[in-house]
Structures are given as structure tokens and as C-alpha cells.
Design a protein around this motif. Structure first.
Motif, PDB file in Angstrom:
ATOM      1  N   GLY A 383       0.877  -1.202   0.043  1.00  0.00           N
ATOM      2  CA  GLY A 383       0.104   0.066  -0.142  1.00  0.00           C
ATOM      3  C   GLY A 383       0.957   1.319  -0.072  1.00  0.00           C
ATOM      4  N   ALA A 384       0.438   2.360   0.153  1.00  0.00           N
ATOM      5  CA  ALA A 384       0.891   3.675  -0.034  1.00  0.00           C
ATOM      6  C   ALA A 384       1.633   4.031   1.656  1.00  0.00           C
ATOM      7  CB  ALA A 384       0.037   4.578  -0.326  1.00  0.00           C
ATOM      8  N   ASP A 385       2.414   3.111   1.992  1.00  0.00           N
ATOM      9  CA  ASP A 385       2.773   3.366   3.565  1.00  0.00           C
ATOM     10  C   ASP A 385       4.467   2.969   3.389  1.00  0.00           C
ATOM     11  OD1 ASP A 385       0.700   3.963   5.450  1.00  0.00           O
ATOM     12  OD2 ASP A 385       0.075   2.203   4.204  1.00  0.00           O
ATOM     13  N   VAL A 386       5.383   3.346   4.229  1.00  0.00           N
ATOM     14  CA  VAL A 386       6.629   2.949   3.914  1.00  0.00           C
ATOM     15  C   VAL A 386       7.270   3.237   5.475  1.00  0.00           C
ATOM     16  CG1 VAL A 386       7.636   5.411   3.198  1.00  0.00           C
ATOM     17  CG2 VAL A 386       8.678   3.180   2.604  1.00  0.00           C
ATOM     18  N   VAL A 387       8.226   2.389   5.706  1.00  0.00           N
ATOM     19  CA  VAL A 387       9.260   2.547   6.886  1.00  0.00           C
ATOM     20  C   VAL A 387      10.400   3.025   6.259  1.00  0.00           C
ATOM     21  CG1 VAL A 387      10.196   1.762   8.985  1.00  0.00           C
ATOM     22  CG2 VAL A 387       7.996   1.103   8.407  1.00  0.00           C
ATOM     23  N   VAL A 388      11.004   4.351   6.678  1.00  0.00           N
ATOM     24  CA  VAL A 388      12.338   5.001   6.392  1.00  0.00           C
ATOM     25  C   VAL A 388      12.973   4.829   7.623  1.00  0.00           C
ATOM     26  CG1 VAL A 388      13.564   6.713   5.354  1.00  0.00           C
ATOM     27  CG2 VAL A 388      11.152   6.089   4.499  1.00  0.00           C
ATOM     28  N   TYR A 606      34.884  -2.099 -16.708  1.00  0.00           N
ATOM     29  CA  TYR A 606      34.223  -1.898 -18.030  1.00  0.00           C
ATOM     30  C   TYR A 606      34.714  -0.516 -18.562  1.00  0.00           C
ATOM     31  CZ  TYR A 606      31.946  -6.271 -16.965  1.00  0.00           C
ATOM     32  OH  TYR A 606      31.623  -7.640 -16.771  1.00  0.00           O
ATOM     33  N   LEU A 607      34.710   0.650 -18.008  1.00  0.00           N
ATOM     34  CA  LEU A 607      35.020   1.794 -18.515  1.00  0.00           C
ATOM     35  C   LEU A 607      36.449   1.854 -18.986  1.00  0.00           C
ATOM     36  CD1 LEU A 607      32.983   4.187 -15.861  1.00  0.00           C
ATOM     37  CD2 LEU A 607      32.395   3.672 -18.068  1.00  0.00           C
ATOM     38  N   ASN A 608      37.401   1.114 -18.030  1.00  0.00           N
ATOM     39  CA  ASN A 608      38.600   1.419 -18.233  1.00  0.00           C
ATOM     40  C   ASN A 608      39.131   0.196 -19.318  1.00  0.00           C
ATOM     41  OD1 ASN A 608      39.091   2.934 -16.084  1.00  0.00           O
ATOM     42  ND2 ASN A 608      39.666   1.566 -14.872  1.00  0.00           N
ATOM     43  N   CYS A 609      38.121  -0.506 -19.870  1.00  0.00           N
ATOM     44  CA  CYS A 609      38.483  -1.324 -21.057  1.00  0.00           C
ATOM     45  C   CYS A 609      37.729  -0.619 -22.323  1.00  0.00           C
ATOM     46  CB  CYS A 609      37.953  -2.784 -20.844  1.00  0.00           C
ATOM     47  SG  CYS A 609      39.282  -3.697 -19.788  1.00  0.00           S
ATOM     48  N   GLY A 610      37.085   0.381 -22.111  1.00  0.00           N
ATOM     49  CA  GLY A 610      36.692   1.378 -23.046  1.00  0.00           C
ATOM     50  C   GLY A 610      35.313   1.123 -23.511  1.00  0.00           C
ATOM     51  N   TYR A 611      34.536   0.208 -22.706  1.00  0.00           N
ATOM     52  CA  TYR A 611      33.175  -0.248 -23.000  1.00  0.00           C
ATOM     53  C   TYR A 611      32.118   0.978 -22.210  1.00  0.00           C
ATOM     54  CZ  TYR A 611      35.260  -4.671 -24.274  1.00  0.00           C
ATOM     55  OH  TYR A 611      36.011  -5.501 -24.862  1.00  0.00           O
ATOM     56  N   LYS A 612      31.518   1.646 -23.168  1.00  0.00           N
ATOM     57  CA  LYS A 612      30.702   2.736 -22.658  1.00  0.00           C
ATOM     58  C   LYS A 612      29.524   2.293 -22.140  1.00  0.00           C
ATOM     59  CE  LYS A 612      32.394   6.166 -25.853  1.00  0.00           C
ATOM     60  NZ  LYS A 612      32.127   7.153 -27.165  1.00  0.00           N
ATOM     61  N   VAL A 613      29.282   2.467 -20.885  1.00  0.00           N
ATOM     62  CA  VAL A 613      27.856   2.269 -20.194  1.00  0.00           C
ATOM     63  C   VAL A 613      27.694   3.114 -18.977  1.00  0.00           C
ATOM     64  CG1 VAL A 613      29.228   0.672 -18.649  1.00  0.00           C
ATOM     65  CG2 VAL A 613      26.747   0.046 -19.068  1.00  0.00           C
ATOM     66  N   ALA A 614      26.462   3.974 -19.017  1.00  0.00           N
ATOM     67  CA  ALA A 614      26.177   4.921 -18.149  1.00  0.00           C
ATOM     68  C   ALA A 614      25.738   4.211 -16.699  1.00  0.00           C
ATOM     69  CB  ALA A 614      25.029   5.534 -18.731  1.00  0.00           C
ATOM     70  N   VAL A 615      25.555   5.090 -15.765  1.00  0.00           N
ATOM     71  CA  VAL A 615      25.033   4.841 -14.337  1.00  0.00           C
ATOM     72  C   VAL A 615      23.681   5.127 -14.091  1.00  0.00           C
ATOM     73  CG1 VAL A 615      26.165   6.838 -13.201  1.00  0.00           C
ATOM     74  CG2 VAL A 615      25.640   4.417 -11.941  1.00  0.00           C
ATOM     75  N   VAL A 616      22.833   4.440 -13.561  1.00  0.00           N
ATOM     76  CA  VAL A 616      21.490   4.933 -13.262  1.00  0.00           C
ATOM     77  C   VAL A 616      21.337   4.330 -11.658  1.00  0.00           C
ATOM     78  CG1 VAL A 616      20.666   4.992 -15.446  1.00  0.00           C
ATOM     79  CG2 VAL A 616      20.317   2.437 -13.964  1.00  0.00           C
ATOM     80  N   GLY A 617      20.382   4.902 -11.080  1.00  0.00           N
ATOM     81  CA  GLY A 617      19.768   4.623  -9.614  1.00  0.00           C
ATOM     82  C   GLY A 617      18.332   3.814  -9.637  1.00  0.00           C
ATOM     83  N   GLY A 618      18.286   2.991  -9.138  1.00  0.00           N
ATOM     84  CA  GLY A 618      17.086   2.174  -8.712  1.00  0.00           C
ATOM     85  C   GLY A 618      17.080   1.558  -7.506  1.00  0.00           C
ATOM     86  N   THR A 619      15.750   1.564  -6.687  1.00  0.00           N
ATOM     87  CA  THR A 619      15.696   1.119  -5.457  1.00  0.00           C
ATOM     88  C   THR A 619      15.654  -0.545  -5.214  1.00  0.00           C
ATOM     89  OG1 THR A 619      13.055   1.432  -5.420  1.00  0.00           O
ATOM     90  CG2 THR A 619      14.662   3.196  -4.724  1.00  0.00           C
ATOM     91  N   ASP A 620      14.970  -1.232  -6.424  1.00  0.00           N
ATOM     92  CA  ASP A 620      14.707  -2.661  -6.275  1.00  0.00           C
ATOM     93  C   ASP A 620      13.516  -2.833  -5.074  1.00  0.00           C
ATOM     94  OD1 ASP A 620      14.381  -5.227  -6.684  1.00  0.00           O
ATOM     95  OD2 ASP A 620      16.294  -5.780  -5.952  1.00  0.00           O
ATOM     96  N   LYS A 621      12.639  -1.923  -5.071  1.00  0.00           N
ATOM     97  CA  LYS A 621      11.756  -1.667  -3.926  1.00  0.00           C
ATOM     98  C   LYS A 621      10.816  -2.900  -4.173  1.00  0.00           C
ATOM     99  CE  LYS A 621       7.678   0.920  -2.723  1.00  0.00           C
ATOM    100  NZ  LYS A 621       7.851   1.166  -1.016  1.00  0.00           N
ATOM    101  N   MET A 622      10.654  -3.711  -3.046  1.00  0.00           N
ATOM    102  CA  MET A 622       9.862  -5.010  -2.995  1.00  0.00           C
ATOM    103  C   MET A 622       9.041  -5.003  -1.679  1.00  0.00           C
ATOM    104  SD  MET A 622      12.172  -7.949  -4.641  1.00  0.00           S
ATOM    105  CE  MET A 622      13.626  -7.689  -3.839  1.00  0.00           C
ATOM    106  N   GLY A 623       9.129  -3.920  -1.066  1.00  0.00           N
ATOM    107  CA  GLY A 623       7.985  -3.899   0.265  1.00  0.00           C
ATOM    108  C   GLY A 623       8.141  -2.445   0.939  1.00  0.00           C
ATOM    109  N   ALA A 624       7.447  -2.413   2.034  1.00  0.00           N
ATOM    110  CA  ALA A 624       7.319  -1.166   2.780  1.00  0.00           C
ATOM    111  C   ALA A 624       8.359  -0.837   3.492  1.00  0.00           C
ATOM    112  CB  ALA A 624       5.976  -1.417   3.541  1.00  0.00           C
ATOM    113  N   TYR A 625       9.395  -1.641   3.349  1.00  0.00           N
ATOM    114  CA  TYR A 625      10.904  -1.215   4.052  1.00  0.00           C
ATOM    115  C   TYR A 625      11.461  -0.279   3.026  1.00  0.00           C
ATOM    116  CZ  TYR A 625      12.464  -4.688   0.663  1.00  0.00           C
ATOM    117  OH  TYR A 625      12.748  -5.406  -0.428  1.00  0.00           O
ATOM    118  N   CYS A 626      11.116  -0.035   1.857  1.00  0.00           N
ATOM    119  CA  CYS A 626      11.936   1.005   1.061  1.00  0.00           C
ATOM    120  C   CYS A 626      11.127   1.898   0.415  1.00  0.00           C
ATOM    121  CB  CYS A 626      12.376  -0.237  -0.136  1.00  0.00           C
ATOM    122  SG  CYS A 626      13.453   0.798  -1.529  1.00  0.00           S
TER     123      CYS A 626
END
Length: 846
Positions: A383-388, A606-626
């Protein structure tokens, strides 16, 4: 009439009567089948002394007659009383015979019998016994209006359900009232008169059975409970720690331990808005109680031998009940409904937020529709609740209605990284109808083209995801369907197109495709049919015996063909085998990184070997703990282009992204932005670097990284909300430049971190290469090949060969680069390849 006034002395006296000499049912011989079945039903009821809704009753023996029968075929029954009472509490039930059930003509209020009180002064009082009022009736199947089921409701812990209790039912938080016979409290209108006898009479063929009778002397109706409230035990030697608590006429709903009382310490705490657990300063146990006014509450405190006894009605109506030097105090006894608005001062309009209300003792006050006790277990509360940290929050729209206690209320408001977290105190006045709160935006990166996203969310519904994103300041939510053994989640939400696009917030349902050995891959923005199978290779991702059928690289390629974006989630965790294969083939648009050292260093390889790949952020939210978006992506789109999911995905593909759990960070190199490529001569040169980090909470360091090495740093031991680096940097070879920042070690917010995707530097036609990094990738690829060839459960032989072929292609590329670019010799030993450079000793042997 008995009075429920505040001036009454609360407390109950109960006297149980022995009715065995009046019992006539069941008899030894019953000829009619209906009566035989009723006898069997009665024999299944409890026997001896029982407690029902806190009231004791003496029931009949296990064997023998157990009830008084009242019907028109039986003479009236007279029970000797010779006592005074405010209420006569009876266990009774009307059992309707088939010929008297008229479903076509329900007659609520049908008088089926009567109870007559004969007083010592010769007067009488008659109480009619009516269908649906004092007794249940088949024709009107709802709950009885003036009587209650035998078993009182019982609170249960939804987070830790009782043994044998289904989790879903446990979310009620209560084992509901049930069973027969009913308990009924007959109110004596003349409590000062002595009752000589109770006369029972039935008016129908269908019998009323009476199983028990108890005289009750008290201030209020024993079955009418006070509203649930929170109470505290005030003792002279500090905050109370409750070992156990009991109540006779009601329920101890819950014992909650707070961090401590609210006040200036809480209002000025540096933990506002942070994910850290806030230290407790004066932890205290509070009791959540509902019961009758005459209830007695017993509390056994830690370190004390004897329990304290308090009057619930006295505490509720007068504010406190004393037991020696201790007091039971009610918190927020008066509540009222009101409209709450949270105003964004930058727009003057209501805005969704994550909000925490608490009372003066730290008790959490959940807005209506939200949980006071939030279940943080996996897949158990979406639901729309969370513990932070260790604090409860509710996700609310900009306007909502709720009931709040009159008096001082403390509130924390949070709305993502660009708003200043708010902690404040306000007073709810009696009769107040509207409460207005405010939240201030200290930074507006959205107006500069930056779009926020959570690349990795599970389980919640698309509309809940939208609300939480609005409250957290997230523009794009990637809600991912997946498989977990036999469990499939969010599959019904997949449409192959944007699901929700409203108020600058988009929800798109994709999939997380998972293999326990090879790794995970997120299929974002998939157009049309999903990329199936979502999982393979067996537990814990797919189910027992599910074969390896598709590689991560093949999943990625199919999603590319469907117009999607490919993200390697929680890199490099979960599998950590196939990663080099899709990255070397250029099939991975970004790595979702948790900003810990291991993950960052693996990305750098990977970057140091010339493989261009960006960084992103995601939570992997799977419960109200996150909290949704507590780790998020910022991606920069063209401010002249509309905000669409496709434009956001294009920004990720172009590498214009950062990953952050709070700080706002940016980088420019000679005016070039994140994701750009700078062409330089073969020998390199000097570039002007400008890195900037800002945060609502103090930061400790800002660093500029070149090819994995720190080349510039700005630090603040005392913490600063703004750190900046402007300086020239010497570049000597092809590679990359990025910026990262972190919080202050061992202080609130120490976890804070952000990392930009690189600005790439190309010196002539040279390519970046790191021999040890390439060796590491080669070892992963070798391990994957041997796994597929040895113990993997494969779909069929052709599938195994197809998958191995992809690994072989990556192996050949890495071997070739090690030989050509590092000028190293490869040989095989113990199942893996390793190298020797030019400086290897000639007499080296195995």
C-alpha cells in the motif's frame, strides 16, 4: 437507566449464577431429528467456567443438561436472584425451527419471548426478546443489534501472524468476533432495587436457549467499548518499559515502543529526511487500548515485581487513572475530522508528499487509510505506506481528509531531494476544519531539463506507484513484472506502452528478467509483447526444473528490437556471471549501481576497457521497508523537447545520467556535459573540470575521477551543503572523467552519495584498456561457459550450444584484446586463462 457519566466511579463487580438446577436440555431421549441435531450442536459448546467479552459465566457440565429451554410449549422459568445489578448478562440463542422461518416475510423486531425482572418491592420490568435485536434471526442475516457473538475479537500481529493463520487474513489485524451463543446485557432500569427473580418466557415453537447468567454491577454497559486510544504509564523513575499488559473488559490492541517524546530535540534533529535510523533518546512503551469504561488495565513494568492496576474509564474520561505513584494517561482523547492541505510554496498549489504525524509522546498517527503498524516483510504490504529508517510514513495527495487529535501534533514532510525536509509542530484547535502545511523547494533541476526516475520497482500497483512517485519527486517509475518461483507479479499491469502519464509523472510497466547464475536484466520501455520467459534456470528466480533457455544478452537484444531500454539491475549482484557478454556487445544501456565500493569498482573495470555504459539509480523496491526513489536516476533531456518516456530513455542511452541517493551532482569538462565525448590529440592535453555537489543534508567530500583514480577532491570535515571543484586536469590517454560525492563518515547522512556517468575522452584513435580488468571479465565468461556445459539444466542441446556460442564470442574478444592491446601471453591453467606481461621471469614454471 444506568448512567455512563464521567462522575461515576468506574469498575465492575460480577457475580456468576449457577443455573444447573434450571437446565433441562438436552434430555436423554429426543425423538425428532431437528431436536437431535440441536442437542449435538449444544454439546459442542464450551463447558464449565468461561469468560466471554471479559464477563465470566458458569456453563453446564460436559455431560448432561446444559441449557434452559424457553418456548410457547414450556412453562415460564423463574430464576431466583435476590441481588442488585446494573445489568444481567446472559448467554442465549434463539434456534429457529424450519416451519417458523419466513424468508419471504422478514420481520425484524418479532417478539419471540421476554425476560421479566421481578423486584423485591413487588414491581416488575419486562424486556421483550426480539428477532435481530436481542437474538439473531435467519430472515435478517446481519449481526445482531444488541447482542454479540460468543468470542470477542482478538488483536493479532499482521507482521507475525499466529501459527496456522493465513497471511492475508492476518492483515485485518484482528481475529473477528464469532461463535454462539450470543452474549446479551439486559439493562436494569432500577439498579437500586433488589431483583427477586428473573422470569423467562418463550412465545414461539422455536426455542430460546439460555446457557449462562451473570450479574454485573458497574458504571456503564459492559459490551459498549470506548474508542481505541493510546495510553502511557507515567512513573516517577523515567519512561515506562512494559513487560506485559492485560485488560479484563476489552483488548490491549498493541504495545508500541517510541523513540522518545517530541520536542525541540526531535524538531532540530539532523535525521529529518534521511534514511538513517534515528537513535532513541528516551524510548517509551505506549499502550493502544479499547475496552469498556469499567475495564481494569493491568500493567507489569520491567524491573517491577507487582503489576499496576488502572481504571480505563477513569483514564479516558478524566485524563488519567492512578495506581500509587504511577498514572495511566490517555493521549489525544478527543479527535476530529479535518481537511489537510500540503502546499508547495514554489507553486502555491497542493502537492503529494511523504508525511509523518506523531503525538507529543512520539506515537505515530497514521492518516486515515494508512497503517499505524506497517508491515515491512517482503511482498506483504504494497500500500501507500513506508518505513524509512525506523520511522513510519504515509504517502498522501496534496489534499486529504483524516481524523487528528486535538492538541499539539508533530509532523515531518518529505518530497524528494529538491525539497527541504520539514519538521514542525502545530496545534489542532477544537472545531478546526482545515489544516494547511507547507514545503519549500530549494532546488529546481526539472526546469533545467533534468528528469528523475526509479529504474527498479516491484509489486505495487501502477496508481500507487504514481502517487508515491509524486510524493517523492520522481518523474519516471519503471514498475517491473517478474517471476519468483511459482509467483508472478505485476504481469496483469503490463500493456507494452506507457501506463500512466499525469502531472509530469510517468509509470511504465516493464519486466525484470532473471537467472540465478547468469544474472538479471531489466527490460524497460518494452513496446508490444513482453520479453519472455522472464526467468529461467531454476530457483530462486524461476521454479524447480525450469531450464536455462535464454541468456541475458538475448533478452537485451530482444528488448532493443522492441524499442526498449536495457538496464543491468543492482549491478553486479545476483548472478555476476554473464555481465561481460552483453556489455561487450553494447547491449546494456546502463548499470544500476548501489554506490558501494565493490559495485563502483566493477563498473570502472568496464569503463577502463573502453566499454561505454552509463550509471543509473533504482531502489529494487519490494516492500514497505523501502521508499520509492530513495536511490534514483537523474537524466538530462533537451529542454526544448517535451518530456516523454522515449525522450527520457534516449537521455539514458546517451549517457546523460547520474545515480544518487540524495546529493545533486553535475560535471562539465571544457564545457562538455555528462555523456559527451571529447576528441583530443594522441598525447592528450589539459581540460578544465567543473564539478558541483549540493544536498539538503551536509556532505563530506566531492571528487573528480579519471580512469578510476581520484585526481581532485574538495572536502569539508564539518559538512557542507555545497561543494565545488574548478581546476585544470591533465589527460594523458583515452579514458573517462566522472564526479562523485559522499556524506560525512560516522555522522547522520554518512550513506549519502552520488556519481555521474562519464564524460569520455578519446585521444586520437586509441582505445582504453586495462589488462587486469579484462582478465577478470575473461574469468567470468569462462565460468559461465563451464556452468552451461556442466551442471546447467538446459532446454535442449541446441539451446545450450546457442548460449555457449555467445559466451565464446565474448571470450575470443577478451583474449584477442589481451594479446594485442596488452601484448600479453595467454595460457590455460586450472580451468581459467591468465597472462604474463613482458616482465615475466623467463624461468617461471607451473
Amino acid at each position: 437507566m444506568a448512567s455512563d457519566t464521567h462522575s461515576t466511579r468506574f469498575g465492575a463487580q460480577m457475580h456468576t449464577l449457577d443455573l444447573r438446577k434450571y437446565f433441562t436440555f438436552p434430555r436423554a431421549r429426543l425423538e425428532e431429528e431437528w431436536w437431535q441435531e440441536l442437542a449435538e450442536r449444544v454439546q459442542e459448546l464450551p463447558s464449565g467456567i468461561v469468560t466471554c467479552w471479559g464477563i465470566p459465566f458458569a456453563l453446564g457440565p460436559e455431560n448432561g443438561s446444559r441449557a434452559i429451554v424457553a418456548s410457547k410449549n414450556v412453562r415460564e422459568i423463574m430464576i431466583s436472584i435476590d441481588a442488585r445489578a446494573n445489568y444481567l448478562c446472559l448467554l442465549h440463542q434463539w434456534y429457529q425451527m424450519p416451519h417458523e422461518i419466513k424468508m419471504e416475510d422478514p420481520t425484524e423486531g418479532l417478539v419471540v419471548g421476554q425476560y421479566r425482572l421481578d423486584y423485591a418491592d413487588g414491581s416488575s420490568h419486562i424486556q421483550p426478546i426480539r428477532g435481530r435485536f436481542e437474538v439473531a434471526m435467519v430472515e435478517s442475516p446481519g449481526p445482531t443489534w444488541l447482542a454479540l457473538p460468543f468470542h470477542m475479537m482478538e488483536p493479532i500481529d499482521p507482521v507475525k501472524p499466529p501459527e496456522g493463520y493465513y497471511w492475508g487474513w492476518a492483515q485485518y489485524g484482528v481475529r473477528t468476533q464469532h461463535g454462539e451463543p450470543l452474549v446479551y446485557a439486559l439493562q436494569n432500569p432500577y439498579p437500586r432495587k433488589k431483583i427477586r427473580k428473573l422470569v423467562i418466557e418463550g412465545f414461539k415453537d422455536s426455542p430460546i436457549l439460555i446457557f449462562g447468567l451473570t450479574l454485573y454491577r458497574g458504571a456503564a454497559h459492559p459490551l459498549r467499548h470506548l474508542p481505541r486510544r493510546v495510553y502511557r504509564v507515567d512513573i516517577p523513575d523515567g519512561p515506562a518499559k512494559v513487560a506485559r499488559s492485560e485488560i479484563d473488559l476489552g483488548n490491549i490492541v498493541r504495545i508500541q515502543r517510541t523513540l522518545g517524546p517530541r520536542g525541540d530535540k526531535w524538531l532540530t534533529s539532523p535525521y529529518a529526511g534521511l534514511v538513517d535510523e534515528e537513535p532513541a533518546w528516551e524510548p517509551e512503551d505506549l499502550l493502544e487500548i479499547s475496552g469498556a469504561p469499567d475495564a481494569t488495565v493491568q500493567v507489569k513494568l520491567e524491573g517491577r515485581r507487582r503489576p499496576l492496576k488502572f481504571s480505563l474509564g477513569e483514564a479516558f474520561h478524566r485524563g488519567a487513572s492512578s495506581s500509587g505513584s504511577a498514572k495511566l494517561e490517555v493521549l489525544g482523547p478527543r479527535r476530529q475530522w479535518m481537511l489537510v492541505r500540503v502546499i508547495d510554496t514554489s507553486t502555491g498549489k497542493p502537492t503529494p508528499v511523504r508525511i509523518h504525524f506523531s503525538g507529543s509522546r512520539g506515537e505515530y498517527i497514521a492518516p486515515y487509510g494508512h497503517h499505524e503498524q506497517i508491515n515491512t516483510n517482503w511482498f506483504e504490504d504494497y500500500g501507500a505506506d513506508v518505513v524509512v529508517g525506523n520511522r513510519n510514513y504515509a504517502y498522501v495527495s496534496g489534499e486529504f481528509t483524516t481524523d487528528l487529535p486535538v492538541g499539539d501534533i508533530y509532523v515531518e514532510i518529505y518530497k524528494g531531494f529538491e525539497y527541504q525536509p520539514v519538521r514542525t509542530r502545530f496545534t489542532v484547535e477544537p472545531g478546526q476544519e482545515v489544516l494547511e502545511l507547507r514545503v519549500d523547494r530549494w532546488k529546481d533541476l526539472r526546469s533545467q531539463g533534468w528528469v528523475t526516475a526509479d529504474t527498479h520497482v516491484h509489486f505495487i500497483s501502477p496508481h500507487t506507484a504514481w502517487l508515491e512517485a509524486q510524493a517523492e519527486g520522481v518523474n519516471v517509475v519503471n514498475l517491473l513484472a517478474s517471476q519468483w518461483g511459482r509467483l508472478f507479479t505485476n504481469v496483469g499491469d503490463f500493456t507494452g506502452r506507457v501506463g500512466i502519464n499525469e502531472n509530469d509523472t510517468i509509470v511504465y510497466v516493464g519486466t525484470e528478467n532473471r537467472n540465478h547464475m547468469l544474472g538479471h536484466m531489466s527490460m524497460l520501455g518494452t513496446q508490444g509483447l513482453p520479453v519472455y520467459p522472464m526467468c529461467c534456470g531454476g530457483p530462486s528466480e524461476s521454479y524447480i526444473g525450469d531450464p536455462d533457455f535464454v541468456t541475458m544478452a538475448e533478452w537485451a537484444l530482444e528488448n532493443r528490437r522492441k524499442g526498449g531500454l536495457v538496464i543491468r539491475p543492482h549491478f553486479p549482484g545476483c548472478g555476476h556471471t554473464e555481465d561481460p557478454v552483453p556489455i561487450l556487445k553494447g547491449l546494456v544501456d546502463a548499470l544500476e549501481i548501489r554506490l558501494n565500493d565493490f559495485a563502483i569498482q566493477e563498473w570502472y573495470r568496464y569503463l577502463n576497457c573502453g566499454y561505454k555504459v552509463a550509471v543509473v539509480g533504482g531502489t529494487d523496491k519490494m516492500g514497505a521497508y523501502c521508499a520509492l526513489g530513495w536511490l534514483r536516476t537523474y537524466a538530462k533531456i533537451d529542454i526544448n523537447e517535451p518530456f516523454t518516456y522515449d525522450n527520457w530513455a534516449n537521455a539514458i542511452r546517451a549517457g546523460r545520467s547520474i545515480s544518487t541517493n540524495g546529493p545533486l551532482i553535475d560535471l562539465k569538462v571544457d564545457g562538455y556535459c555528462i555523456g559527451d565525448v571529447i576528441d583530443m590529440p594522441v598525447g592528450g592535453g589539459t581540460v578544465e573540470v567543473h564539478a558541483l555537489a549540493e544536498c539538503f543534508s551536509p556532505l563530506g567530500t566531492l571528487q573528480v575521477i579519471v580512469n578510476g583514480q581520484v585526481v581532485a577532491e574538495e572536502s569539508s570535515p564539518n559538512g557542507a551543503k555545497r561543494l565545488e571543484i574548478k581546476q585544470p586536469i591533465r589527460i594523458t590517454r583515452t579514458g573517462w572523467i566522472a564526479a562523485r560525492c559522499a556524506g560525512r563518515p560516522n555522522l547522520p547522512g554518512s550513506y549519502l552519495a552520488a556519481h555521474t556517468s562519464p564524460v569520455y575522452v578519446k585521444c586520437g584513435d586509441t582505445r582504453a584498456f586495462d589488462g587486469p580488468a579484462a582478465q577478470h571479465m575473461l574469468a567470468l565468461v569462462e565460468g559461465g561457459i563451464e556452468y552451461l556445459n556442466t551442471i546447467a539444466t538446459v532446454f535442449d542441446e541446441s539451446s545450450r550450444k546457442r548460449m555457449v556460442k555467445l559466451f565464446e564470442e565474448a571470450r575470443q574478444e577478451l583474449k584477442g584484446r589481451l594479446v594485442v592491446e596488452a601484448k600479453q601471453t595467454l595460457h590455460h591453467h586450472d580451468g581459467s586463462y591468465h597472462t604474463h606481461g613482458h616482465d615475466a621471469e623467463p624461468d617461471h614454471k607451473h
